[in-house]
Scaffold this motif. Structure first.
Motif, PDB file in Angstrom:
ATOM      1  N   THR A   1       0.867  -1.171  -0.028  1.00 48.54           N
ATOM      2  CA  THR A   1       0.100  -0.004  -0.032  1.00 48.54           C
ATOM      3  C   THR A   1       0.680   1.440   0.050  1.00 48.54           C
ATOM      4  O   THR A   1       2.271   0.895   0.341  1.00 48.54           O
ATOM      5  CB  THR A   1      -1.054  -0.015   0.983  1.00 48.54           C
ATOM      6  OG1 THR A   1       0.221   0.101   2.445  1.00 48.54           O
ATOM      7  CG2 THR A   1      -2.007  -1.223   1.197  1.00 48.54           C
ATOM      8  N   PHE A   2       0.118   2.447  -0.650  1.00 45.99           N
ATOM      9  CA  PHE A   2       1.007   3.403  -0.200  1.00 45.99           C
ATOM     10  C   PHE A   2       0.389   4.848   0.123  1.00 45.99           C
ATOM     11  O   PHE A   2      -1.209   4.676  -0.186  1.00 45.99           O
ATOM     12  CB  PHE A   2       1.189   4.327  -2.128  1.00 45.99           C
ATOM     13  CG  PHE A   2       2.560   3.131  -2.519  1.00 45.99           C
ATOM     14  CD1 PHE A   2       4.053   2.950  -2.101  1.00 45.99           C
ATOM     15  CD2 PHE A   2       2.135   1.842  -3.291  1.00 45.99           C
ATOM     16  CE1 PHE A   2       4.706   2.080  -2.921  1.00 45.99           C
ATOM     17  CE2 PHE A   2       3.274   0.873  -4.125  1.00 45.99           C
ATOM     18  CZ  PHE A   2       4.150   1.678  -3.837  1.00 45.99           C
ATOM     19  N   ALA A   3       0.936   5.527   0.405  1.00 48.68           N
ATOM     20  CA  ALA A   3      -0.106   6.388   1.212  1.00 48.68           C
ATOM     21  C   ALA A   3      -0.586   7.864   0.034  1.00 48.68           C
ATOM     22  O   ALA A   3       0.862   8.078  -0.915  1.00 48.68           O
ATOM     23  CB  ALA A   3       0.885   7.055   2.469  1.00 48.68           C
ATOM     24  N   VAL A   4      -1.639   7.992  -0.273  1.00 46.11           N
ATOM     25  CA  VAL A   4      -1.793   9.383  -1.063  1.00 46.11           C
ATOM     26  C   VAL A   4      -2.699  10.771  -0.279  1.00 46.11           C
ATOM     27  O   VAL A   4      -3.234  10.404   0.184  1.00 46.11           O
ATOM     28  CB  VAL A   4      -2.876   8.944  -1.782  1.00 46.11           C
ATOM     29  CG1 VAL A   4      -2.889  10.177  -2.801  1.00 46.11           C
ATOM     30  CG2 VAL A   4      -2.757   7.848  -2.940  1.00 46.11           C
ATOM     31  N   THR A   5      -1.344  12.061  -0.457  1.00 44.24           N
ATOM     32  CA  THR A   5      -1.942  12.719   0.137  1.00 44.24           C
ATOM     33  C   THR A   5      -2.386  14.025  -0.916  1.00 44.24           C
ATOM     34  O   THR A   5      -1.985  13.972  -2.017  1.00 44.24           O
ATOM     35  CB  THR A   5      -0.536  13.323   0.598  1.00 44.24           C
ATOM     36  OG1 THR A   5       0.270  11.935   1.791  1.00 44.24           O
ATOM     37  CG2 THR A   5      -0.999  14.819   1.733  1.00 44.24           C
ATOM     38  N   PHE A   6      -3.625  14.465  -0.796  1.00 46.12           N
ATOM     39  CA  PHE A   6      -3.842  15.043  -1.176  1.00 46.12           C
ATOM     40  C   PHE A   6      -4.438  17.217  -0.627  1.00 46.12           C
ATOM     41  O   PHE A   6      -5.042  16.762   0.657  1.00 46.12           O
ATOM     42  CB  PHE A   6      -5.673  14.624  -2.030  1.00 46.12           C
ATOM     43  CG  PHE A   6      -6.096  14.432  -0.900  1.00 46.12           C
ATOM     44  CD1 PHE A   6      -7.478  15.358  -0.570  1.00 46.12           C
ATOM     45  CD2 PHE A   6      -6.531  13.330  -0.425  1.00 46.12           C
ATOM     46  CE1 PHE A   6      -8.488  14.225   0.063  1.00 46.12           C
ATOM     47  CE2 PHE A   6      -7.553  12.278   0.655  1.00 46.12           C
ATOM     48  CZ  PHE A   6      -8.607  13.013   0.922  1.00 46.12           C
ATOM     49  N   SER A   7      -5.055  18.153  -1.721  1.00 42.63           N
ATOM     50  CA  SER A   7      -5.332  19.166  -0.395  1.00 42.63           C
ATOM     51  C   SER A   7      -5.267  20.303  -1.830  1.00 42.63           C
ATOM     52  O   SER A   7      -5.219  19.974  -3.186  1.00 42.63           O
ATOM     53  CB  SER A   7      -4.253  19.542   0.079  1.00 42.63           C
ATOM     54  OG  SER A   7      -2.653  20.342  -0.465  1.00 42.63           O
TER      55      SER A   7
END
Length: 444
Positions: free
Chosen positions: A37-43
């Motif tokens: 799994t991977f962390a997907v950051t968004f803003s």
């Protein structure tokens, strides 16, 4: 007696071994590896709107980050506050996706996605040079105004998939093409619209006749929003006349028996009459796009040079890429973002307009279904000089002779290579199949 006891002991030992083996086997089948799994950051960069993320197995959320399995698709939805619009996107600091409201990709690593918004009162930065323009006319069409100076053809400076001229499109080296303003449908014609016009046209009072009724999507099992398929070129030009008569009146019908015999074509079963059709381009009725109109609309990027090559002042998407893609056909993420094709279609058509639009606001110019063009086909699109004027080829309509008609765009059944904007193909005008439909054009 002792013999019987010994036999019982051996039997019990064998049963015990069998049970142990089953337990061991059962334990092995329950062993599973933990998915990567991977962390997907968004803003949102600067406020004035909201950004939501959704992935396979993850409910849509505004909470960042989300953890996504490798190989899964994540989709972002940007919603601007009142009075604002999407200004742009970045993925790990690199500009992506233009001003679209949706952005999706397949996760292969951890990334950071940002979207920014700008006020509607701020006029877009005018492009330099004569790059043409476009306008969403609010009726399901995009009005397209090509450069007044025309498009100067050129040979590609990059690698094409395959050899020879089959993937070089129509804007060839040594050829200067001028196109008049035109309108093109945002999507391929959905079955719902086809059937509505078909039912009206085939009423005795209206007098239209078709060779094929058309089906919903791939085989008739789709929804009414999927493209119509199994319609021939002859069916399509007659349907365009019917659509015109229903909406604008018979006088605006484009397809006539000949230049001198202006009888409106209404019978797709009259093959020789349809195949000799004269297109009265002064009319404002609905029609198939010419091949040059189709390709220009599939490739136009204005002054944006992302994955594009310059033709005079205007930048056009590279011939080796899907329409609207920001990388060539080898980049599966980009092709999947704009096209339904063999790798992501689940072997079927999909509702028109679901994929990311191209720079003009058109959907599915690559993939979903191939699209009929009006033009007669020749392997060399420059052979007909009937449209030459002052050194330019003006609004060309294809080969002067030959039996087949042009198709463009690729489909749900094809590989990525077949969905690039440079590929040309053709079928006979009476041919119909489950991966071929149409898109409608008209004069403004």
């Amino acid at each position: 007696m002792k013999t019987k006891e010994k036999g019982s002991t051996l039997l019990g030992f064998a049963v015990g071994l069998a049970l142990a083996a089953l337990m061991i086997a059962g334990c092995k089948t329950n062993v599973s590896s933990t998915p990567e799994t991977f962390a997907v950051t968004f803003s949102v960069d600067g406020g004035n709107g909201k950004l939501k993320a959704k992935a396979d197995g993850i409910t849509e959320t505004t909470e960042s980050p989300i953890t996504v399995e490798k190989g899964k698709t994540v989709t972002f939805t940007a919603t601007a506050d009142s009075g604002y619009r999407v200004k742009g996107w970045t993925c790990d600091g690199e500009a992506v996706n233009g001003t679209n409201a949706f952005y999706s990709f397949t996760v292969t690593k951890g990334v950071e996605v940002k979207v920014s918004f700008e006020s509607n009162s701020v006029p877009p930065t005018p492009p330099s040079g004569d790059v043409g323009s476009f306008e969403d006319t609010g009726d399901g069409f995009i009005k397209i105004s090509p450069p007044a100076a025309g498009i100067t053809g050129k040979d590609p400076t990059y690698t094409l998939p395959g050899t020879g001229d089959w993937g070089k499109g129509v804007f060839r080296a040594g050829r200067k093409v001028k196109l008049s303003p035109y309108k093109l449908g945002k999507t391929e014609v959905p079955y719902k619209l086809w059937k509505e016009v078909y039912d009206w046209a085939t009423q005795p009072a209206n007098g239209y006749k078709f060779a094929n009724a058309g089906v919903k999507g791939k085989d008739g099992s789709g929804t009414e929003e999927e493209p119509v398929t199994n319609v021939s070129w002859r069916d399509c030009i007659v349907w365009c006349n019917a659509y015109t008569q229903k909406i604008k009146g018979e006088g605006e019908c484009v397809y006539r028996k000949s230049k001198t015999d202006t009888t409106v074509l209404k019978d797709a079963t009259k093959g020789s009459e349809c195949d000799a059709a004269y297109a009265d381009m002064s009319k404002k009725g609905y029609r198939l796009p010419t091949e040059a109109e189709w390709e220009y609309a599939a490739r136009w990027q204005g002054s944006d040079n992302t994955n594009a090559e310059q033709y005079g002042d205007v930048w056009l998407t590279k011939l080796n890429s899907a329409s609207g893609a920001k990388a060539d056909w080898n980049n599966a993420d980009e092709t999947k973002a704009v096209a339904w094709y063999g790798d992501n279609s689940d072997s079927k058509t999909h509702p028109a307009g679901e994929k990311r639009k191209n720079a003009l606001g058109l959907h599915d110019m690559s993939g979903n279904v191939w699209e009929w063009c009006f033009d007669g086909y020749d392997s060399n699109p420059t052979v007909n000089d009937a449209y030459t004027s002052g050194g330019f080829v003006v609004d060309p309509q294809g080969a002067a002779s030959g039996d087949s008609r042009v198709i463009r765009g690729g489909s749900w059944i094809d590989n990525a290579l077949r969905c690039v904007v440079g590929i040309r193909d053709s079928f006979n005008p009476d041919f119909r199949i489950h991966f071929l439909g149409l898109r409608v054009a008209c004069r403004p």
